[in-house]
Design a protein around this motif. Sequence first.
Motif, short mmCIF file in Angstrom:
data_model
loop_
_atom_site.label_atom_id
_atom_site.label_comp_id
_atom_site.label_asym_id
_atom_site.label_seq_id
_atom_site.Cartn_x
_atom_site.Cartn_y
_atom_site.Cartn_z
N SER A 164 72.07 57.14 35.14
CA SER A 164 72.58 58.31 34.62
C SER A 164 73.57 59.08 35.48
CB SER A 164 71.25 59.04 34.35
OG SER A 164 71.85 60.14 33.57
N LYS A 182 67.99 51.75 35.85
CA LYS A 182 68.51 52.80 34.69
C LYS A 182 69.52 53.96 35.26
CE LYS A 182 66.71 51.67 30.76
NZ LYS A 182 67.23 51.68 29.48
N PRO A 188 71.21 57.56 30.02
CA PRO A 188 71.03 56.27 30.98
C PRO A 188 71.30 55.18 30.45
CG PRO A 188 68.80 57.24 30.62
CD PRO A 188 69.59 57.79 29.83
N TYR A 189 72.04 54.22 31.40
CA TYR A 189 72.51 52.91 30.92
C TYR A 189 71.81 51.85 31.87
CZ TYR A 189 76.36 53.60 34.32
OH TYR A 189 76.94 53.68 35.32
N SER A 190 71.35 50.72 31.32
CA SER A 190 70.95 49.63 32.25
C SER A 190 71.89 49.00 33.05
CB SER A 190 70.12 48.89 31.34
OG SER A 190 69.08 49.23 30.76
#
Length: 142
Positions: free
Chosen positions: A92, A90, A98-100
């Motif tokens: 951020s 994750k 947050p993005y994967s």
Amino acid sequence: MVIFRVIACAMLISIISGCQISGPGKVQKVTIEKDPSAFQVVEVTSPVSTLSLTVRHMVSNDDVFVECYVPGFQFTDNTTSNTSKEGHLKISVDHQKPYSVYKAAFIIKNLEKGTHDIAVTLVDSQGKTIEGLNKQFIVTIP
């Protein structure tokens, strides 16, 4: 010393075949032509797990090249597994949502000039944070 060379070679190979991220879901292969010794390296280990996370990053223009090394861990988007030895990252930037990321190496593209706080967190295949395996670092885009 031999182990360090093997790790360095593995990291360089993963950097060269790394992924570029310009937003959630947008991934492209890239080639890095920078000297790998310019990377800054930070290693963290989990007190509750046998895993360790090494995060290397390098700023190039308005991009940040990030590489994560987790021995014994498989990066996957498979959510049916029930093991802490599989999962993803994750990411951020500046405390945003947050993005994967499902690869060990990636690029954060087109950051604005200034200082940015980047957080990298290792999560298992169920999306649960693996305790102690996260790292925050600050980069400055000139």
